[in-house]
Structures are given as C-alpha cells and as structure tokens.
Design a protein around this motif. Structure first.
Motif, PDB file in Angstrom:
ATOM      1  N   ALA A  13      90.384  43.303 106.003  1.00 16.06           N
ATOM      2  CA  ALA A  13      90.283  43.425 107.467  1.00 16.06           C
ATOM      3  C   ALA A  13      90.945  44.706 107.963  1.00 16.06           C
ATOM      4  O   ALA A  13      90.519  45.301 108.961  1.00 16.06           O
ATOM      5  CB  ALA A  13      90.920  42.213 108.135  1.00 16.06           C
ATOM      6  N   ASN A  14      92.001  45.135 107.265  1.00 18.78           N
ATOM      7  CA  ASN A  14      92.682  46.360 107.692  1.00 18.78           C
ATOM      8  C   ASN A  14      91.754  47.567 107.604  1.00 18.78           C
ATOM      9  O   ASN A  14      91.795  48.471 108.464  1.00 18.78           O
ATOM     10  CB  ASN A  14      93.933  46.590 106.840  1.00 18.78           C
ATOM     11  CG  ASN A  14      93.602  46.790 105.363  1.00 18.78           C
ATOM     12  OD1 ASN A  14      92.818  46.037 104.794  1.00 18.78           O
ATOM     13  ND2 ASN A  14      94.203  47.795 104.748  1.00 18.78           N
ATOM     14  N   ARG A  16      88.381  47.501 107.845  1.00 17.76           N
ATOM     15  CA  ARG A  16      87.410  47.383 108.945  1.00 17.76           C
ATOM     16  C   ARG A  16      88.051  47.781 110.267  1.00 17.76           C
ATOM     17  O   ARG A  16      87.428  48.449 111.102  1.00 17.76           O
ATOM     18  CB  ARG A  16      86.846  45.956 109.013  1.00 17.76           C
ATOM     19  CG  ARG A  16      86.068  45.546 107.763  1.00 17.76           C
ATOM     20  CD  ARG A  16      85.279  44.259 107.982  1.00 17.76           C
ATOM     21  NE  ARG A  16      86.140  43.110 108.254  1.00 17.76           N
ATOM     22  CZ  ARG A  16      86.704  42.334 107.344  1.00 17.76           C
ATOM     23  NH1 ARG A  16      86.519  42.606 106.049  1.00 17.76           N
ATOM     24  NH2 ARG A  16      87.450  41.286 107.679  1.00 17.76           N
ATOM     25  N   ALA A  17      89.299  47.392 110.450  1.00 11.85           N
ATOM     26  CA  ALA A  17      89.981  47.709 111.703  1.00 11.85           C
ATOM     27  C   ALA A  17      90.139  49.210 111.898  1.00 11.85           C
ATOM     28  O   ALA A  17      89.986  49.725 113.017  1.00 11.85           O
ATOM     29  CB  ALA A  17      91.347  47.032 111.728  1.00 11.85           C
ATOM     30  N   LYS A  20      86.818  50.563 112.889  1.00  9.94           N
ATOM     31  CA  LYS A  20      86.526  50.159 114.272  1.00  9.94           C
ATOM     32  C   LYS A  20      87.347  50.962 115.271  1.00  9.94           C
ATOM     33  O   LYS A  20      86.898  51.196 116.409  1.00  9.94           O
ATOM     34  CB  LYS A  20      86.781  48.660 114.435  1.00  9.94           C
ATOM     35  CG  LYS A  20      85.744  47.804 113.728  1.00  9.94           C
ATOM     36  CD  LYS A  20      86.077  46.314 113.813  1.00  9.94           C
ATOM     37  CE  LYS A  20      85.038  45.479 113.070  1.00  9.94           C
ATOM     38  NZ  LYS A  20      85.353  44.036 113.111  1.00  9.94           N
ATOM     39  N   ALA A  21      88.527  51.399 114.849  1.00  4.46           N
ATOM     40  CA  ALA A  21      89.335  52.257 115.725  1.00  4.46           C
ATOM     41  C   ALA A  21      88.611  53.572 116.032  1.00  4.46           C
ATOM     42  O   ALA A  21      88.855  54.200 117.064  1.00  4.46           O
ATOM     43  CB  ALA A  21      90.681  52.548 115.070  1.00  4.46           C
ATOM     44  N   ASP A  26      80.614  46.314 113.315  1.00  2.00           N
ATOM     45  CA  ASP A  26      80.422  45.514 112.102  1.00  2.00           C
ATOM     46  C   ASP A  26      79.068  45.808 111.463  1.00  2.00           C
ATOM     47  O   ASP A  26      78.949  45.886 110.232  1.00  2.00           O
ATOM     48  CB  ASP A  26      80.528  44.023 112.430  1.00  2.00           C
ATOM     49  CG  ASP A  26      81.966  43.573 112.626  1.00  2.00           C
ATOM     50  OD1 ASP A  26      82.838  44.015 111.851  1.00  2.00           O
ATOM     51  OD2 ASP A  26      82.223  42.784 113.549  1.00  2.00           O
TER      52      ASP A  26
END
Length: 556
Positions: A13-14, A16-17, A20-21, A26
């Motif tokens: 998840a880190n 993907r985050a 996304k930043a 997704d």
C-alpha cells in the motif's frame, strides 16, 4: 508484470500511496508501467525536440493501454564539447546514461521502456541500459536537422552543407582560401534547424544502426526533426512498447549476433562513423554476445558502400530519408542480411521490409552498383597497433588508401591544434596524436578538429593523422584512430619519435612503423603529467581498451 510485484496487497500500500501522491489512479497502476527515458535539454540542439516528442510517446502508451512514467537522463553535445577538456566527458557519458536507466528501472520495477535520444553517445548509452535491464524497449530518436544550402564552391560537391563545414572552413580561413565574411556566413547558415547534425556523423549513424538491429520502428531513424512524421514516430513508438510488454519481447530477444552483424553491414553500406566500432562492441557485451574487434572488421567487409553521405559524399540525411532511409538500404542488401530475426514491431525484419522501397538509386545504390566496393570501416593491425586500429575507407580519398610518411609527434590534442595552426605540418607528414585513449585522455577525446583543419588547408589526403584517440563521424581525409594498446597502457605509439617512418595500407589492413619497439622500450619514454579527479578518475581506473569497446565491465 514486474511492476505488480510491488503493487498488489496491503503490504505494498505504501508504494500505491506514493504513486497516488503524484496523481495516479488505481486503474493506471494496474496497467503496464512504461518508463519514458527523456534526454531533453536546452543545450543540445539534437535534443530540443524531445520535450514535444515525449508528450506524443506518452499519448501512444496511454492509447495502447499502458501508463507512462517519464524520467530524465543527460544528453551532452559533442559539437559544443569539441576541442577542449569537455570532450573527455563525452564517451564516459555513455556509461552514465546506461547506469541511470538501470537504476531507475530496477528501483521501480518498470515493465517497459521508450528511450528518447538523438546524439552521439546518448543513443548507444540508452541501448546499453535497455540491454542490461532487458525489459521490453523501443528506441526513438529526435531526427536530423535540415541541412544548410550552398550551391557555389561546395566542398562536398553537392548543394547541401552541415555543421562540420564550419570547422573545416577554419582551416580554409587560416590559409586564406576564404574570407572572414564567407566564414561568418557559414556560421550563420550551416545549421538552419534543430536536430542532430545533418550529415552521417556518429549521432545519425547510431540512430540508423538502432533501427537496423530492430530496436527502433522501421523508417524512423532518418525523419527530420522538424517534420510532422517525427511526432507520429513518437506516438507509434509509445504504442508499440505496450504490445512488446504483452508479448514479452525483450531487447536481448531482438539484439543477438545476427542483428549485430546486420547492423555492422548496414554501417558499411551507409558509410557510418568509426565510433560505431566502440558502440557495437559495447552493445554486443551487454547483449551477452561474444564479439571481437576482428569480428567487426570481417563483418564490415561483407557489404560495400552504397550511400555517399557527407562526409563521404554529397548527400545528407534529408536525401537519405527521401530515398527511403534504413529500410530502403536494407532492402537493397537483403542478400547479405539475416532476415528472420524479430524486431520491436513484433514482426521479423523480412516482414518489415515488405512495406518499403528504394525511391532514389542515385542516393541509395543497388548492391551490384556500389559507390565503393570496399565497406565503410576497416580494422588495421601491425607493429604499431597489435590489438587493432580503426579507419574509414569510405571517407578516405582513393589516392590516400596507401600512405607512407615521417612522424610529427604531438603529446595531446591542443599541441596538435597549435602546431597545425602554426603551419608546422606539411605534405607527406604523419601526424601522431597520443595520450588520447580511454585511459590516457582520459575519456578518448575526438581528434576531430585537427583533421578538419588539415582538410580545410587542402592537406586532407596529403597528411595522415593517427591517434590512440578517436575521430568524429564527420571526419574525412586520411586518418587512423583507436590505436591499441594506447600510450597510457604502454602501447607502441608511446615510443614513436619525430621522423619515424610510418606506413598505412587501408586496403590490406596494415599499420606499421620502421621501429624496433622492443629496443625503444628498453630505452624508455616519458609520459606527460595528466592527473585527473572526479568521475574521470573512476573512469580511468575502470574502463577497458577501445579494442573492447571502451566498456566498463558490469559482470564477472
């Protein structure tokens, strides 16, 4: 896909985050992640166009179902770096670029690459990086500049000129053959547009060879930088790489011994740069292909010279493009090529060539009616170059293919330039420029300007320049470079003295000096103090001989 190894599940998840930043969704992160390697900068005119091309590459990737991720790399200009200490950094920059690509691809688990570059060491640097990481890749160049036009007193014999005429004309200005006004006109009119230099120098040579190997889309290498087709090539390259990811076609599937030999034969046919020897040997190394400088020499003899482009003739890349470019010349020489290898289109070379034809046999000759029967590159051996030396028969006047003269020694490029400008070099001399190899230079600086000055003084075929350094793809006249071992490695060139008789026979592949080198070694010879620091310190300690491609080893 490689990228999904660090994209799925809560444990990632880190990652993907962080994407996304940057605004990614997704949906985008589930698609193939394609690195877009952009060598754009405001300095190099061959790379100015890459900013706009990158936008089109990204659109092509999106259209094909991928997600583009742009990152940059360096792109130094040989022309601006010429004849000063900056030239020592140009060849080392090739390894910088390959390392940049490896670092970014492996750190971020990218799935594919589109590589955007145009000029001399940038193109092979990108190919080395792609081969090293071995993920699906397409190379696309920025295209050559349009040539300048000069119909009267054109030294190339046609109506077009390019950047290299300026250095050549310095010699003509110095010897009183042209006026300052004429020289100023050349400065302002020889390079009318952005793009890689309009002649067949190293930049355009390597773009053509990338296409010949199947790493660039067919017909794209010679499209002028300012033509709309250049943006179409960018879009199509982005589109193509996603298909390669889906089919899992990787650079080492495309580049193998057959395609390397094809590229070397194409280099002979187009009269390509002597620097192709360095770069093709390095490409073979990263492709895991056992290929030597003598293999290069043998392969180069298997195709005649078919296209007389500047500096070996009157035509430019514009003429070559209009005649059909790389596919047209490859179609003319199908009888000496391997046609069954896969390319970045996902099709074989034979399938690609079906869509092209030679549109001008004055520019691209038929293989049974060559410009010259000899190929574009020759490898020489002899007591002066026991590990080999490189010359370019297609750019040497026929009367200078066999040359004997007395040595005039210069310990570095600047001494040679000063001596030539002071008129210390005369007809029949063999100019020796040493301490210019990969380690001695360090960085194997081009001895381009010395040769151009001599050509401008009408001494191009009356004087021969030999060096353990290298030359530009735009050089013509009588010259031999890449003499190995180099002076820094205690090669025979270190022990030459003024007045030694040196003989070069291009057609027989011989370079000899009437010298007892073993006796000279016992007497000893001094070396100039040439300490370096920074990157060049590390480069000198790690770089291999030019006969091995001036590689820095990346594996045991």
């Amino acid at each position: 896909m490689r990228s999904q190894d660090i994209m799925q599940g809560p444990e990632w998840a880190n990652v993907r985050a962080l994407y996304k930043a940057g605004g990614f969704t997704d949906a985008e992160l589930k698609k193939p992640l394609i690195g877009v390697v952009n060598a754009f900068n405001d300095i190099c005119p061959g790379h100015v166009v890459l900013k706009d091309m990158t936008k089109r590459v990204k659109e092509g990737i999106y259209a094909a179902g991928g997600t583009p991720l742009e990152f940059g790399t360096i792109g130094a200009c040989d022309g601006i770096a010429m004849a000063h200490d900056g030239m020592k950094y140009i060849l080392p920059g090739r390894e910088d670029i390959a390392n940049d690509i490896e670092t970014m691809v492996q750190a971020h688990r990218l799935d594919g690459l589109v590589l955007l570059g145009s000029c001399d060491k940038i193109v092979p640097g990108m190919l080395l990086g792609a081969l090293r990481v071995n993920i699906p890749s397409v190379f696309v160049n920025g295209g050559p500049a349009l040539p300048g036009r000069m119909k009267q007193n054109n030294p190339y014999g046609g109506e077009y000129i390019d950047h290299s005429i300026i250095q050549q004309s310095e010699g003509a200005l110095k010897s009183g053959k042209i006026t300052q006004k004429e020289f100023d006109w050349l400065e302002n009119n020889a390079v009318p547009t952005i793009g890689s230099c309009a002649m067949l120098g190293t930049a355009n040579t390597m773009c053509c060879l990338a296409e010949a190997m199947g790493m660039a889309l067919p017909g794209t290498a010679a499209i002028p930088a300012v033509y709309s087709q250049r943006m179409q090539a960018a879009f199509n390259s982005g589109y193509a790489v996603v298909d390669l990811v889906k089919k899992d076609i990787k650079p080492r599937d495309v580049v193998n011994r057959k395609t390397i030999e094809n590229a070397i034969r194409v280099n002979s046919a187009i009269g390509g740069s002597t620097n192709a020897v360095l770069h093709m040997l390095a490409i073979a190394y990263e492709a895991r292909v056992d290929f030597t400088i003598d293999d290069f020499g043998k392969t180069a003899l298997e195709a005649p010279h078919l296209v007389a482009m500047i500096p070996a003739g009157a035509y430019t890349l514009l003429d070559f493009y209009e005649a059909g470019g790389v596919p047209a010349v490859m179609k003319e020489m199908q009888s000496v090529l391997y046609l069954d290898n896969v390319t970045c289109t996902g099709k074989t070379l034979k399938e690609n060539l079906e869509h092209f034809e030679n549109r001008n046999r004055d520019v691209i000759h038929a293989i049974d009616n060559p410009v010259h029967k000899w190929g574009g590159i020759a490898i020489l051996h002899g007591n002066l170059a026991p590990e080999g030396a490189v010359t370019k028969p297609s750019a040497i006047p026929a009367e200078a293919h066999k040359f004997t003269g007395k040595a005039v020694i210069f310990e570095n490029e600047q001494d040679a330039l000063d001596g030539i400008r002071a008129l210390k070099v005369h007809e029949g001399d063999v100019v020796v420029i040493r301490n210019a190899g990969p380690r001695g230079g360090p960085g194997m600086p081009e001895q381009y300007k010395a040769m151009k000055l001599l050509v401008g003084m009408n001494l191009g075929s009356k004087v021969c320049v030999i060096t353990d350094g290298r030359f530009s793809g735009s050089n013509n006249g009588c010259f031999v470079g890449h003499i190995t071992p180099e002076a820094y490695d205690d090669g025979p060139i270190k022990y030459l003295r003024n007045g030694d008789e040196i003989s070069i026979d291009v057609d027989k592949g011989i370079i000899e000096a009437k010298v007892d080198f073993e006796a000279r070694r016992k007497e000893g010879a001094s070396m100039p103090d040439n300490k370096v620091e920074g990157y060049l310190y590390h480069y000198r300690r790690n770089v291999a001989s030019s006969s091995l491609g001036a590689i820095i080893k990346t594996r045991d």
